[in-house]
Write a protein that holds these residues in place. Structure first.
Motif, PDB file in Angstrom:
ATOM      1  N   TRP A 241      51.753 -28.900   0.493  1.00 29.48           N
ATOM      2  CA  TRP A 241      51.843 -29.875   1.585  1.00 29.48           C
ATOM      3  C   TRP A 241      50.573 -29.820   2.424  1.00 29.48           C
ATOM      4  O   TRP A 241      49.987 -28.759   2.637  1.00 29.48           O
ATOM      5  CB  TRP A 241      53.066 -29.525   2.420  1.00 29.48           C
ATOM      6  CG  TRP A 241      53.268 -30.267   3.704  1.00 29.48           C
ATOM      7  CD1 TRP A 241      53.859 -31.470   3.869  1.00 29.48           C
ATOM      8  CD2 TRP A 241      52.923 -29.823   5.013  1.00 29.48           C
ATOM      9  NE1 TRP A 241      53.906 -31.815   5.190  1.00 29.48           N
ATOM     10  CE2 TRP A 241      53.331 -30.815   5.916  1.00 29.48           C
ATOM     11  CE3 TRP A 241      52.302 -28.683   5.509  1.00 29.48           C
ATOM     12  CZ2 TRP A 241      53.129 -30.707   7.295  1.00 29.48           C
ATOM     13  CZ3 TRP A 241      52.094 -28.569   6.877  1.00 29.48           C
ATOM     14  CH2 TRP A 241      52.516 -29.576   7.750  1.00 29.48           C
ATOM     15  N   TYR A 242      50.135 -30.981   2.876  1.00 29.32           N
ATOM     16  CA  TYR A 242      48.944 -31.024   3.736  1.00 29.32           C
ATOM     17  C   TYR A 242      49.172 -32.038   4.850  1.00 29.32           C
ATOM     18  O   TYR A 242      49.586 -33.176   4.617  1.00 29.32           O
ATOM     19  CB  TYR A 242      47.701 -31.422   2.940  1.00 29.32           C
ATOM     20  CG  TYR A 242      46.431 -31.397   3.764  1.00 29.32           C
ATOM     21  CD1 TYR A 242      45.859 -30.195   4.153  1.00 29.32           C
ATOM     22  CD2 TYR A 242      45.807 -32.582   4.150  1.00 29.32           C
ATOM     23  CE1 TYR A 242      44.695 -30.167   4.912  1.00 29.32           C
ATOM     24  CE2 TYR A 242      44.650 -32.574   4.895  1.00 29.32           C
ATOM     25  CZ  TYR A 242      44.093 -31.361   5.281  1.00 29.32           C
ATOM     26  OH  TYR A 242      42.941 -31.328   6.044  1.00 29.32           O
ATOM     27  N   GLU A 243      48.883 -31.602   6.083  1.00 29.95           N
ATOM     28  CA  GLU A 243      48.915 -32.475   7.254  1.00 29.95           C
ATOM     29  C   GLU A 243      47.479 -32.710   7.691  1.00 29.95           C
ATOM     30  O   GLU A 243      46.757 -31.769   8.043  1.00 29.95           O
ATOM     31  CB  GLU A 243      49.717 -31.835   8.387  1.00 29.95           C
ATOM     32  CG  GLU A 243      49.800 -32.722   9.626  1.00 29.95           C
ATOM     33  CD  GLU A 243      50.555 -32.059  10.758  1.00 29.95           C
ATOM     34  OE1 GLU A 243      50.863 -32.767  11.751  1.00 29.95           O
ATOM     35  OE2 GLU A 243      50.829 -30.841  10.665  1.00 29.95           O
TER      36      GLU A 243
ATOM     37  N   VAL B 189      62.577 -23.635   0.861  1.00 29.53           N
ATOM     38  CA  VAL B 189      61.486 -23.055   0.081  1.00 29.53           C
ATOM     39  C   VAL B 189      61.428 -21.542   0.236  1.00 29.53           C
ATOM     40  O   VAL B 189      62.008 -20.958   1.153  1.00 29.53           O
ATOM     41  CB  VAL B 189      60.127 -23.660   0.498  1.00 29.53           C
ATOM     42  CG1 VAL B 189      60.102 -25.151   0.234  1.00 29.53           C
ATOM     43  CG2 VAL B 189      59.850 -23.385   1.976  1.00 29.53           C
ATOM     44  N   THR B 190      60.683 -20.908  -0.681  1.00 27.93           N
ATOM     45  CA  THR B 190      60.319 -19.493  -0.613  1.00 27.93           C
ATOM     46  C   THR B 190      58.817 -19.421  -0.378  1.00 27.93           C
ATOM     47  O   THR B 190      58.035 -19.887  -1.211  1.00 27.93           O
ATOM     48  CB  THR B 190      60.679 -18.770  -1.922  1.00 27.93           C
ATOM     49  OG1 THR B 190      62.074 -18.905  -2.158  1.00 27.93           O
ATOM     50  CG2 THR B 190      60.305 -17.304  -1.836  1.00 27.93           C
TER      51      THR B 190
ATOM     52  N   THR C 264      49.718 -16.318  -6.436  1.00 26.38           N
ATOM     53  CA  THR C 264      50.450 -16.221  -7.705  1.00 26.38           C
ATOM     54  C   THR C 264      51.930 -16.512  -7.472  1.00 26.38           C
ATOM     55  O   THR C 264      52.539 -15.959  -6.548  1.00 26.38           O
ATOM     56  CB  THR C 264      50.287 -14.828  -8.325  1.00 26.38           C
ATOM     57  OG1 THR C 264      48.894 -14.579  -8.563  1.00 26.38           O
ATOM     58  CG2 THR C 264      51.049 -14.733  -9.652  1.00 26.38           C
ATOM     59  N   CYS C 265      52.491 -17.358  -8.310  1.00 34.94           N
ATOM     60  CA  CYS C 265      53.905 -17.711  -8.206  1.00 34.94           C
ATOM     61  C   CYS C 265      54.743 -16.755  -9.053  1.00 34.94           C
ATOM     62  O   CYS C 265      54.315 -16.289 -10.109  1.00 34.94           O
ATOM     63  CB  CYS C 265      54.134 -19.145  -8.662  1.00 34.94           C
ATOM     64  SG  CYS C 265      53.372 -20.387  -7.578  1.00 34.94           S
TER      65      CYS C 265
ATOM     66  N   ASP D  52      54.591 -23.446  -1.189  1.00 33.38           N
ATOM     67  CA  ASP D  52      55.810 -22.640  -1.313  1.00 33.38           C
ATOM     68  C   ASP D  52      56.452 -22.930  -2.672  1.00 33.38           C
ATOM     69  O   ASP D  52      56.037 -23.847  -3.398  1.00 33.38           O
ATOM     70  CB  ASP D  52      56.808 -22.968  -0.191  1.00 33.38           C
ATOM     71  CG  ASP D  52      56.259 -22.637   1.180  1.00 33.38           C
ATOM     72  OD1 ASP D  52      55.848 -21.484   1.399  1.00 33.38           O
ATOM     73  OD2 ASP D  52      56.229 -23.542   2.043  1.00 33.38           O
ATOM     74  N   GLN D  53      57.502 -22.174  -2.982  1.00 35.80           N
ATOM     75  CA  GLN D  53      58.312 -22.409  -4.176  1.00 35.80           C
ATOM     76  C   GLN D  53      59.735 -22.739  -3.783  1.00 35.80           C
ATOM     77  O   GLN D  53      60.215 -22.290  -2.738  1.00 35.80           O
ATOM     78  CB  GLN D  53      58.321 -21.174  -5.085  1.00 35.80           C
ATOM     79  CG  GLN D  53      57.022 -20.925  -5.831  1.00 35.80           C
ATOM     80  CD  GLN D  53      57.115 -19.682  -6.690  1.00 35.80           C
ATOM     81  OE1 GLN D  53      56.531 -18.658  -6.358  1.00 35.80           O
ATOM     82  NE2 GLN D  53      57.852 -19.762  -7.797  1.00 35.80           N
TER      83      GLN D  53
END
Length: 204
Positions: A134-136, A97-98, A122-123, A201-202
């Motif tokens: 993602w979530y933990e 990811v970035t 902003t992407c 992330d991207q």
């Protein structure tokens, strides 16, 4: 007056032309024989011209037409799929990811602890063609994660809600995020407190 038939020069020219014509006929190559394949086709054609014509008209196009039909169906299926449908998945294999800058651990307490909204991010198209979040869940309540896209007049939820049970992690993706601004909202389903790590992330 001298007759044309008695002119020796004229007679010599006619004789020479006749000789050239004779030699040209003698040196003419023999007519080429037809190939065995053509002779076999000719025999079939003479036996049944109608059946031969039907067979020749049908066989060369059957396979190309079938191939063209298959290609048309494949292309239709590709372009019929909506380009803004999110592909959600679960698992522990994380992509390369970035970072978008959103990595935050949330631990809320008190009366306002049932929901958390992250800062907007902003992407950029160059960072990847897919947004991954993602979530933990580190708390005791099942949490619901919803992605929002910021609009000119109102913000819009995009994608299906992502439910994360206590002690587990879930991630999801959203396609073609470049040039858009987003934020994530985490809320509990039973009124408990939000406690976990949130990240976006991207990737390509």
């Amino acid at each position: 007056m001298k007759k044309h038939n008695d002119d020796p020069i004229r007679q010599a020219l006619l004789t020479a032309a006749e000789e050239e014509a004779r030699q040209a006929l003698e040196n003419q190559p023999e007519e080429a024989a037809f190939s065995p394949a053509y002779q076999a086709w000719e025999a079939r054609f003479l036996r049944d011209p109608v059946a031969c014509a039907r067979r020749n008209a049908r066989s060369p196009w059957r396979r190309p037409l079938r191939l063209a039909a298959c290609l048309l169906v494949a292309v239709s299926l590709v372009f019929a799929a909506p380009s803004i449908i999110a592909a959600f998945s679960q698992g522990d294999d994380l992509p390369q990811v970035t970072p978008t800058g959103l990595v935050v651990t949330v631990q809320l307490e008190g009366r306002q602890s049932t929901a958390y909204t992250c800062e907007k991010f902003t992407c950029v198209s160059d960072n990847g063609s897919t947004l991954w979040y993602w979530y933990e869940n580190l708390g005791a309540s099942t949490c619901r994660v919803q992605l929002y896209r910021v609009g000119l007049w109102k913000d819009t939820p995009v994608g299906d809600p992502l439910d994360v049970p206590p002690g587990e992690s879930r991630w999801a993706t959203w396609p073609d995020p470049g040039g858009h601004t987003f934020y994530l909202r985490v809320s509990t389903l039973d009124g408990g407190s939000v406690h976990g790590t949130l990240r976006a992330d991207q990737y390509d």
